[in-house]
Design a protein around this motif. Structure first.
Motif, PDB file in Angstrom:
ATOM      1  N   ILE A 129     -31.243  22.311 -45.139  1.00 43.61           N
ATOM      2  CA  ILE A 129     -32.387  22.503 -44.265  1.00 43.61           C
ATOM      3  C   ILE A 129     -33.701  22.080 -44.929  1.00 43.61           C
ATOM      4  O   ILE A 129     -34.673  21.758 -44.263  1.00 43.61           O
ATOM      5  CB  ILE A 129     -32.425  23.980 -43.761  1.00 43.61           C
ATOM      6  CG1 ILE A 129     -32.805  24.013 -42.291  1.00 43.61           C
ATOM      7  CG2 ILE A 129     -33.336  24.843 -44.568  1.00 43.61           C
ATOM      8  CD1 ILE A 129     -31.753  23.488 -41.362  1.00 43.61           C
ATOM      9  N   LEU A 188     -35.647  18.942 -43.860  1.00 38.00           N
ATOM     10  CA  LEU A 188     -36.319  19.062 -42.570  1.00 38.00           C
ATOM     11  C   LEU A 188     -37.616  19.851 -42.683  1.00 38.00           C
ATOM     12  O   LEU A 188     -38.620  19.508 -42.071  1.00 38.00           O
ATOM     13  CB  LEU A 188     -35.378  19.721 -41.552  1.00 38.00           C
ATOM     14  CG  LEU A 188     -34.168  18.854 -41.204  1.00 38.00           C
ATOM     15  CD1 LEU A 188     -33.123  19.652 -40.460  1.00 38.00           C
ATOM     16  CD2 LEU A 188     -34.603  17.649 -40.388  1.00 38.00           C
ATOM     17  N   LEU A 232     -27.527  13.837 -26.532  1.00 37.95           N
ATOM     18  CA  LEU A 232     -27.509  13.606 -27.977  1.00 37.95           C
ATOM     19  C   LEU A 232     -27.360  12.112 -28.278  1.00 37.95           C
ATOM     20  O   LEU A 232     -28.038  11.554 -29.138  1.00 37.95           O
ATOM     21  CB  LEU A 232     -26.345  14.387 -28.599  1.00 37.95           C
ATOM     22  CG  LEU A 232     -26.352  14.566 -30.109  1.00 37.95           C
ATOM     23  CD1 LEU A 232     -27.552  15.368 -30.547  1.00 37.95           C
ATOM     24  CD2 LEU A 232     -25.077  15.269 -30.557  1.00 37.95           C
ATOM     25  N   ASN A 287     -30.774   9.294 -29.340  1.00 34.67           N
ATOM     26  CA  ASN A 287     -30.730   8.753 -30.688  1.00 34.67           C
ATOM     27  C   ASN A 287     -30.335   7.285 -30.768  1.00 34.67           C
ATOM     28  O   ASN A 287     -30.325   6.707 -31.840  1.00 34.67           O
ATOM     29  CB  ASN A 287     -29.742   9.572 -31.528  1.00 34.67           C
ATOM     30  CG  ASN A 287     -30.183  11.009 -31.645  1.00 34.67           C
ATOM     31  OD1 ASN A 287     -31.372  11.297 -31.542  1.00 34.67           O
ATOM     32  ND2 ASN A 287     -29.240  11.906 -31.837  1.00 34.67           N
ATOM     33  N   ALA A 324     -40.100  13.676 -32.703  1.00 29.88           N
ATOM     34  CA  ALA A 324     -38.855  13.112 -32.184  1.00 29.88           C
ATOM     35  C   ALA A 324     -37.679  14.064 -32.388  1.00 29.88           C
ATOM     36  O   ALA A 324     -36.768  14.126 -31.562  1.00 29.88           O
ATOM     37  CB  ALA A 324     -38.569  11.774 -32.861  1.00 29.88           C
ATOM     38  N   ALA A 325     -37.710  14.799 -33.498  1.00 35.91           N
ATOM     39  CA  ALA A 325     -36.546  15.614 -33.847  1.00 35.91           C
ATOM     40  C   ALA A 325     -36.510  16.942 -33.100  1.00 35.91           C
ATOM     41  O   ALA A 325     -35.436  17.426 -32.742  1.00 35.91           O
ATOM     42  CB  ALA A 325     -36.535  15.870 -35.359  1.00 35.91           C
ATOM     43  N   VAL A 375     -34.464  17.886 -29.439  1.00 30.34           N
ATOM     44  CA  VAL A 375     -33.011  18.006 -29.430  1.00 30.34           C
ATOM     45  C   VAL A 375     -32.553  19.222 -30.242  1.00 30.34           C
ATOM     46  O   VAL A 375     -31.571  19.875 -29.897  1.00 30.34           O
ATOM     47  CB  VAL A 375     -32.343  16.706 -29.935  1.00 30.34           C
ATOM     48  CG1 VAL A 375     -30.835  16.815 -29.852  1.00 30.34           C
ATOM     49  CG2 VAL A 375     -32.814  15.535 -29.093  1.00 30.34           C
ATOM     50  N   ILE A 376     -33.287  19.520 -31.302  1.00 31.88           N
ATOM     51  CA  ILE A 376     -32.931  20.721 -32.075  1.00 31.88           C
ATOM     52  C   ILE A 376     -33.084  21.959 -31.201  1.00 31.88           C
ATOM     53  O   ILE A 376     -32.211  22.832 -31.168  1.00 31.88           O
ATOM     54  CB  ILE A 376     -33.804  20.835 -33.347  1.00 31.88           C
ATOM     55  CG1 ILE A 376     -33.505  19.652 -34.282  1.00 31.88           C
ATOM     56  CG2 ILE A 376     -33.545  22.160 -34.064  1.00 31.88           C
ATOM     57  CD1 ILE A 376     -34.303  19.652 -35.562  1.00 31.88           C
ATOM     58  N   PHE A 416     -30.391  22.132 -28.733  1.00 29.61           N
ATOM     59  CA  PHE A 416     -29.142  22.554 -29.357  1.00 29.61           C
ATOM     60  C   PHE A 416     -29.061  24.069 -29.460  1.00 29.61           C
ATOM     61  O   PHE A 416     -28.061  24.681 -29.101  1.00 29.61           O
ATOM     62  CB  PHE A 416     -28.996  21.930 -30.737  1.00 29.61           C
ATOM     63  CG  PHE A 416     -27.969  22.627 -31.593  1.00 29.61           C
ATOM     64  CD1 PHE A 416     -26.630  22.580 -31.249  1.00 29.61           C
ATOM     65  CD2 PHE A 416     -28.348  23.344 -32.716  1.00 29.61           C
ATOM     66  CE1 PHE A 416     -25.685  23.236 -32.016  1.00 29.61           C
ATOM     67  CE2 PHE A 416     -27.410  24.004 -33.482  1.00 29.61           C
ATOM     68  CZ  PHE A 416     -26.071  23.952 -33.123  1.00 29.61           C
ATOM     69  N   PHE A 417     -30.145  24.677 -29.916  1.00 27.51           N
ATOM     70  CA  PHE A 417     -30.102  26.128 -30.065  1.00 27.51           C
ATOM     71  C   PHE A 417     -30.015  26.825 -28.714  1.00 27.51           C
ATOM     72  O   PHE A 417     -29.392  27.873 -28.588  1.00 27.51           O
ATOM     73  CB  PHE A 417     -31.302  26.620 -30.875  1.00 27.51           C
ATOM     74  CG  PHE A 417     -31.076  26.490 -32.350  1.00 27.51           C
ATOM     75  CD1 PHE A 417     -30.219  27.359 -33.005  1.00 27.51           C
ATOM     76  CD2 PHE A 417     -31.677  25.476 -33.079  1.00 27.51           C
ATOM     77  CE1 PHE A 417     -29.982  27.226 -34.361  1.00 27.51           C
ATOM     78  CE2 PHE A 417     -31.448  25.340 -34.431  1.00 27.51           C
ATOM     79  CZ  PHE A 417     -30.593  26.215 -35.075  1.00 27.51           C
ATOM     80  N   GLN A 477     -26.277  26.155 -27.418  1.00 28.52           N
ATOM     81  CA  GLN A 477     -25.331  26.095 -28.537  1.00 28.52           C
ATOM     82  C   GLN A 477     -23.870  26.257 -28.112  1.00 28.52           C
ATOM     83  O   GLN A 477     -22.995  25.509 -28.542  1.00 28.52           O
ATOM     84  CB  GLN A 477     -25.689  27.182 -29.535  1.00 28.52           C
ATOM     85  CG  GLN A 477     -25.097  26.938 -30.900  1.00 28.52           C
ATOM     86  CD  GLN A 477     -25.519  28.044 -31.858  1.00 28.52           C
ATOM     87  OE1 GLN A 477     -26.295  28.919 -31.502  1.00 28.52           O
ATOM     88  NE2 GLN A 477     -24.994  27.997 -33.054  1.00 28.52           N
ATOM     89  N   PHE A 505     -22.646  23.217 -26.456  1.00 33.90           N
ATOM     90  CA  PHE A 505     -22.564  22.151 -27.451  1.00 33.90           C
ATOM     91  C   PHE A 505     -21.250  22.255 -28.205  1.00 33.90           C
ATOM     92  O   PHE A 505     -20.513  21.296 -28.346  1.00 33.90           O
ATOM     93  CB  PHE A 505     -23.698  22.302 -28.465  1.00 33.90           C
ATOM     94  CG  PHE A 505     -24.634  21.140 -28.481  1.00 33.90           C
ATOM     95  CD1 PHE A 505     -25.935  21.287 -28.066  1.00 33.90           C
ATOM     96  CD2 PHE A 505     -24.210  19.892 -28.908  1.00 33.90           C
ATOM     97  CE1 PHE A 505     -26.808  20.217 -28.075  1.00 33.90           C
ATOM     98  CE2 PHE A 505     -25.074  18.824 -28.915  1.00 33.90           C
ATOM     99  CZ  PHE A 505     -26.381  18.983 -28.494  1.00 33.90           C
ATOM    100  N   ALA A 513     -28.272  17.066 -35.015  1.00 31.89           N
ATOM    101  CA  ALA A 513     -29.033  17.018 -33.774  1.00 31.89           C
ATOM    102  C   ALA A 513     -30.231  16.080 -33.902  1.00 31.89           C
ATOM    103  O   ALA A 513     -30.816  15.686 -32.903  1.00 31.89           O
ATOM    104  CB  ALA A 513     -29.494  18.416 -33.379  1.00 31.89           C
ATOM    105  N   ILE A 514     -30.633  15.729 -35.121  1.00 35.33           N
ATOM    106  CA  ILE A 514     -31.727  14.767 -35.234  1.00 35.33           C
ATOM    107  C   ILE A 514     -31.130  13.376 -35.308  1.00 35.33           C
ATOM    108  O   ILE A 514     -30.003  13.191 -35.728  1.00 35.33           O
ATOM    109  CB  ILE A 514     -32.655  15.048 -36.438  1.00 35.33           C
ATOM    110  CG1 ILE A 514     -31.994  14.660 -37.743  1.00 35.33           C
ATOM    111  CG2 ILE A 514     -33.106  16.487 -36.452  1.00 35.33           C
ATOM    112  CD1 ILE A 514     -32.940  14.667 -38.891  1.00 35.33           C
ATOM    113  N   SER A 515     -31.894  12.409 -34.849  1.00 37.54           N
ATOM    114  CA  SER A 515     -31.313  11.078 -34.744  1.00 37.54           C
ATOM    115  C   SER A 515     -31.152  10.436 -36.116  1.00 37.54           C
ATOM    116  O   SER A 515     -31.831  10.789 -37.069  1.00 37.54           O
ATOM    117  CB  SER A 515     -32.186  10.197 -33.862  1.00 37.54           C
ATOM    118  OG  SER A 515     -33.380   9.898 -34.519  1.00 37.54           O
ATOM    119  N   LEU A 524     -36.479   9.752 -42.920  1.00 41.01           N
ATOM    120  CA  LEU A 524     -36.707  10.924 -43.771  1.00 41.01           C
ATOM    121  C   LEU A 524     -36.137  10.687 -45.167  1.00 41.01           C
ATOM    122  O   LEU A 524     -36.797  10.918 -46.176  1.00 41.01           O
ATOM    123  CB  LEU A 524     -36.069  12.152 -43.122  1.00 41.01           C
ATOM    124  CG  LEU A 524     -36.137  13.461 -43.886  1.00 41.01           C
ATOM    125  CD1 LEU A 524     -37.579  13.843 -44.159  1.00 41.01           C
ATOM    126  CD2 LEU A 524     -35.454  14.565 -43.099  1.00 41.01           C
TER     127      LEU A 524
END
Lengths: 440, 278, 323
Positions: free
Chosen positions: B28, B31, B207, B211, B253-254, B257-258, B261-262, B265, B268, C142-144, C151
């Motif tokens: 993590i 991120l 998803l 992407n 951008a991230a 979708v995160i 997802f939560f 879940q 998913f 989940a991130i592209s 990154l």
């Protein structure tokens, strides 16, 4: 057995080709632009520029807005790409036959592809030296895009590659611009001793290395040999000067750059930033970059940006007076329905007022229009750069646009290998030779 | 009395848990680093990569948004929504046709559709450039919509079909006794029963589309028409030295979708599990 | 631009059954007609795939025998020339090798690594921890790949990256380098990023598979005094074998289609050391103007994926899963 395999393959190929409908017109020489055609001031002009990103992006946006004020019926579609992204994008657009009305081009093989493919409108009647519009430009700039006596592009600005240096740091350390290659290398150790990165260098994209190589080739390889080596049909690529130039390049990378063999992992913008922030003493750059490297709020602006031509070795076998760089221009698409309008817009873009604006900060692109670069509007380094370009014995086009793509790509890979130290100059030259003979 | 093996077992448990938590941190942290870099200044970025931001520059996010990320996001949402809807409906029809309707060449059609599972988009790239040029669909969102749908239909059909096969045949019989046509049976009976798998396929398609890079890079080029992945690489090349803004753009951008997802879940997980075969 | 939703409604709903009034001798014919009309159900899918997936596949084969000049649009038949060049092209083989490396390393981490990890997670007693860990591990998926690639580009960057900084901090300063800028590390740096991005997805799948193992089996085992390792090897492993086989195929065929992350992180450089088939195809066409050659590389990709699909089919058949 073999015969049946062959005939099967031919059959397959034939069937597949029939399905892929390869009936294409082929290329005809593009018709000349009619100088008397009255542009219709309606419709959309699409333009592919190389001015994407800060600080250049507003230039074409402003041009379009001002042109729209004069001709409200005209609208614009701007595709603004960067130095890096425009290469792939141009190929994609070409393959999709979706090239816009006006598009950017480098000189050399890059432009010739469009000319030979019938994608460049023949501008001879309107822009050849002696015509009203053509008289505004320096003749050499126009000739950079001429083929068989015809003129195919509007040169927008001149360009050349120089070593930019931090004047304060040089003064502090008692350094003066070196006049030979050896002097350059020894000044690097002075800078290093004082805790500066002598030359910042970021070769992630490969072409920054090519720029060094091409300038050194011009110094070390006799001009005629060099020119004939650019074209796969005549290339021999056997001159000893190539090896010497590549040795000089590796010496420079190892002795002068902070990142050394790691330079392939560094972005050129990071290297540019290092000079701008006063962390490095030198950064090899195009005239186009001067005003954005020494931007108004940068440390370099306070310290002063000086420039000098990459010095040639004392015993250079080529042309030590040559400089790398060439005008960059815009082609009008031969297939454009708005060709007359496009030409009218380019006349507008190159009028004296817009040419002066282009040559001044923050753009700092030395216009190819005569008299546009002047002490009134351009920065010191830009004026000095243009002066040196005009004094040079010859302008050598970038290695990645002067030759065919496959050879350019082989040089690119070779340059990266030299930086990383994974190939010797001999090996690099051999691989380029192979690429060149395959591209015959 | 505590036996040796029991001690070992407890010790093992502790070690395993410690390892899992350490791994979670390593996973993590990049991120978190990305989010933090998005609010730093350029010089902070270079001075100490691990330091927390001194002044939280939230305006980097605004700058990123204004430099095109806002447009890219809109395009991405548009393409994602449209192609997901198209893919799921077309696949559901096909799955219904394959499982519950008497169609000619059933087996051929089945092989044709599911055979698409093994087609790599790169293989079709060069001809597609030419095809879309002649269709006049270059730099047009329809190009992406069509391609995303075409290349996602096989997998989506595969999932929905597998689900539909497990629905008892009595369901259809009951519907046909009521005099309902096949079409009505599909819309009113079968489709609602497939809801769980539909949600899973929707999530999986989001998803994918969000992407996707190759087609988006080749088939669109005008600024605002770019999707996020392509737009981000452009942001990087256009504003190369302004790294915090690039990080902010990446975070923008991230995050959607995160979050998605939560929120979804459970679906998913089921979707993913079904995705690799039941 | 706006896209109206109505455009995506079916062209026509499948017709209601034909009126039953028709004479009996025409009944058979009308049944056949009805059957043909049913094709409407699968028509959108078949058409889309036929035109935009299968047709290009055939066309690609055609292009691979051509020399295609994108500027003039001229196409010349050159026979198998592109294939001959491909077999003699060291970068093609380098790309194939890199794809293979990608596959092998991904199997190690994303299949076997993820399986062990899933077993560890499912062995935890706390339901809450199981959920949290699964979710955290999944977040990178989940991130592209573009964001992940960018990154990690920065993470590996020699000036501001945290990898070198972390190594320095740990006293491993000797190992710091430009991970993406060195020919011998670039592809591994990219593959490492890909493991970070993808392992959570696989872990999640194995978790689901493990959860489906009836708990009675474990209970019986624990009564017999079986330890956790034995339990893993004698119960879990055999029961998730199916999943493992499938995951291997999915991972391997994914590894041969890699494009995005390589493009973003190195474009195949330096000196083509991190080139994979996808990027070499792209570079051949869109950088080197050699579209015919790019089509030949595409054919190679197709053949590889075809072989993998055939293996997948065999495995599926063994499991009696109908296609």
């Amino acid at each position: 057995m073999r015969k049946s395999t062959q005939s099967l393959m031919a059959l397959l190929a034939g069937a597949a080709m029939a399905l892929s409908a390869c009936a294409d017109g082929g290329s005809q020489p593009a018709a000349a632009l009619d100088p008397n055609a009255e542009p219709q001031y309606t419709g959309t002009l699409s333009i592919l520029t190389k001015f994407g990103g800060d600080p250049l992006e507003p230039y074409f946006e402003d041009l379009a807005a001002e042109y729209k004020k004069l001709h409200p019926e005209v609208s614009f579609e701007l595709i603004q790409e960067t130095d890096q992204s425009i290469k792939d994008k141009t190929k994609t657009l070409t393959a999709s036959q979706a090239m816009p009305d006006i598009y950017f081009t480098w000189a050399g093989s890059w432009a010739n592809n469009f000319i030979d493919g019938g994608l460049a409108a023949d501008l001879t009647p309107v822009i050849a030296p002696g015509t009203e519009w053509g008289n505004n430009f320096g003749e050499s700039a126009l000739k950079a895009f001429a083929k068989d006596g015809k003129y195919f592009a509007v040169p927008l600005y001149n360009n050349g590659k120089f070593m930019g240096y931090n004047q304060r740091i040089f003064k502090e350390l008692g350094l003066t611009p070196p006049s030979t290659f050896d002097e350059l290398i020894s000044s690097c150790s002075v800078l290093k001793g004082a805790g500066y990165e002598p030359i910042s260098f970021g070769n992630k994209d490969g072409w920054p290395g090519l720029h060094y190589l091409q300038q050194l080739f011009a110094y070390e390889v006799p001009a005629e040999t060099l020119q004939s080596d650019f074209s796969p049909a005549t290339a021999k690529l056997e001159d000893k000067g190539y090896l010497k130039a590549m040795d000089q390049f590796t010496t420079l990378v190892n002795e002068c750059t902070g990142s050394g063999k790691d330079s392939n992992g560094v972005l050129y913008t990071t290297a540019q930033q290092a000079l701008a922030e006063g962390k490095s003493g030198m950064y090899y750059q195009e005239i186009l970059e001067f005003d954005s490297t020494a931007s108004a709020d940068s440390k370099l602006k306070q310290d002063g940006l000086g420039i000098f031509k990459l010095p040639a070795a004392a015993d250079a076998n080529g042309d030590p007076q040559a400089i790398e760089g060439s005008p960059e221009g815009y082609i009008i698409n031969a297939r454009s329905k708005n060709a007359a309008l496009a030409a009218d817009f380019m006349k507008f873009a190159t009028n004296s007022q817009n040419a002066a604006k282009l040559s001044a900060p923050p753009y700092g692109q030395p216009s190819a229009v005569k008299g546009a670069v002047s002490t009134e509007n351009s920065s010191g380094p830009v004026i000095e750069g243009i002066k040196q370009v005009n004094e040079a014995s010859a302008a050598i086009t970038w290695l990645d646009s002067v030759t065919v793509p496959a050879v350019a790509d082989a040089w690119l890979a070779g340059g990266e290998a030299l930086v990383a130290g994974t190939q010797t100059p001999d090996q690099v030259l051999a691989s380029v030779r192979a690429a060149s003979s395959a591209a015959k | 009395m505590v036996t040796r093996s029991a001690v070992l077992l407890v010790l093992g448990r502790v070690l395993v848990k410690a390892f899992l938590i350490a791994l979670a941190v390593v996973v993590i942290y990049p991120l978190v680093w990305m989010l933090l870099n998005g609010v730093k200044s350029n010089s902070e970025l270079f001075s100490n990569p691990f330091a927390l931001p001194v002044a939280w520059k939230w305006d980097n996010y605004v700058t990123a948004w204004n430099r095109g990320v806002g447009d890219y996001l809109t395009t991405s949402v548009l393409v994602t929504v449209a192609s997901t809807i198209a893919t799921v409906f077309i696949s559901a029809w096909a799955a219904y046709g394959l499982t519950r309707v008497n169609i000619p060449f059933n087996r051929v059609v089945l092989i044709l559709i599911l055979g698409g599972l093994m087609l790599a988009p790169t293989v079709a790239l060069i001809p597609l450039v030419k095809m879309f040029q002649s269709l006049g669909l270059y730099n047009n969102l329809w190009a992406l919509l069509i391609l995303y749908t075409a290349f996602r239909v096989p997998f989506t059909t595969f999932l929905i079909r597998a689900y539909m096969m497990d629905l008892p045949a009595e369901v259809d019989e009951a519907a046909s006794v009521d005099g309902a046509s096949k079409a009505r049976a599909f819309w009113q009976v079968i489709l609602p029963m497939c809801k769980p798998i539909l949600v899973s396929t929707v999530l999986l398609n989001i998803l994918f589309t969000w992407n996707e890079y190759l087609f988006a890079m080749v088939f669109t080029s005008w600024g605002a028409l770019q999707t996020l992945p392509v737009g981000l690489t452009n942001l990087m090349s256009k504003h190369g030295t302004d790294y915090p803004v690039v990080f902010a753009g990446m975070a923008i951008a991230a995050i959607p979708v995160i979050v998605l997802f939560f929120a979804g879940q459970r679906y998913f997980i089921r979707g993913l599990a079904d995705g690799v075969g039941k | 631009m706006t896209v109206s939703d109505t455009a995506w409604k079916p062209a026509a709903p499948p017709p209601a059954s034909v009126s039953p009034k028709s004479p009996k001798n025409r009944a058979a014919k009308s049944a056949r007609t009805r059957r043909w009309r049913n094709i409407v159900w699968v028509l959108p899918a078949v058409l889309l795939l036929g035109v935009f997936a299968y047709l290009p596949l055939v066309q690609n084969l055609g292009f691979s025998f051509l020399k295609w000049d994108i500027y003039s649009g001229r196409q010349t038949f050159v026979g198998a020339d592109n294939y001959v060049r491909m077999f003699n092209d060291p970068i093609f083989w380098k790309s194939l090798l890199n794809n293979t490396l990608y596959a092998i390393i991904s199997i190690a981490f994303q299949v076997f690594g993820a399986m062990i990890l899933a077993a560890m997670i499912e062995g935890l007693r706390s339901q809450r921890w199981r959920g949290i860990l699964r979710a955290v591990y999944f977040v990178p998926s989940a991130i592209s790949l573009t964001v992940a690639g960018l990154l990690f580009y920065f993470i590996y960057e020699p000036e501001m990256g945290i990898l070198n900084a972390a190594l320095d901090f740990l006293g491993l300063g000797n190992f710091t380098q430009a991970w993406l800028g060195q020919e011998n590390t670039a592809i591994f740096a990219i593959i490492a990023m890909s493991q970070w991005q993808g392992f959570g997805y696989c872990t999640l799948l194995f978790s689901v598979a493990l959860q489906r193992i009836p708990s009675e089996l474990y209970e019986a085992a624990s009564i017999d005094g079986v330890g956790p390792f034995q339990r893993f090897f004698s119960i879990s492993l055999p029961l998730v074998r199916e999943m493992t086989g499938l995951m291997m195929i999915v991972t391997v065929s994914g590894a041969f289609q890699v494009f995005n992350e390589v493009m973003v992180m190195t474009s195949g450089g330096p000196n083509n050391s991190s080139q994979v088939l996808g990027t070499w195809l792209y570079r051949s066409g869109f950088v080197r103007n050699d579209f015919g050659y790019a089509a030949a590389v595409a054919t190679a990709v197709f053949i590889i994926t075809l072989i993998l699909a055939a293996i997948q089919l065999r495995i599926s058949k063994k499991r009696r899963v109908q296609w």
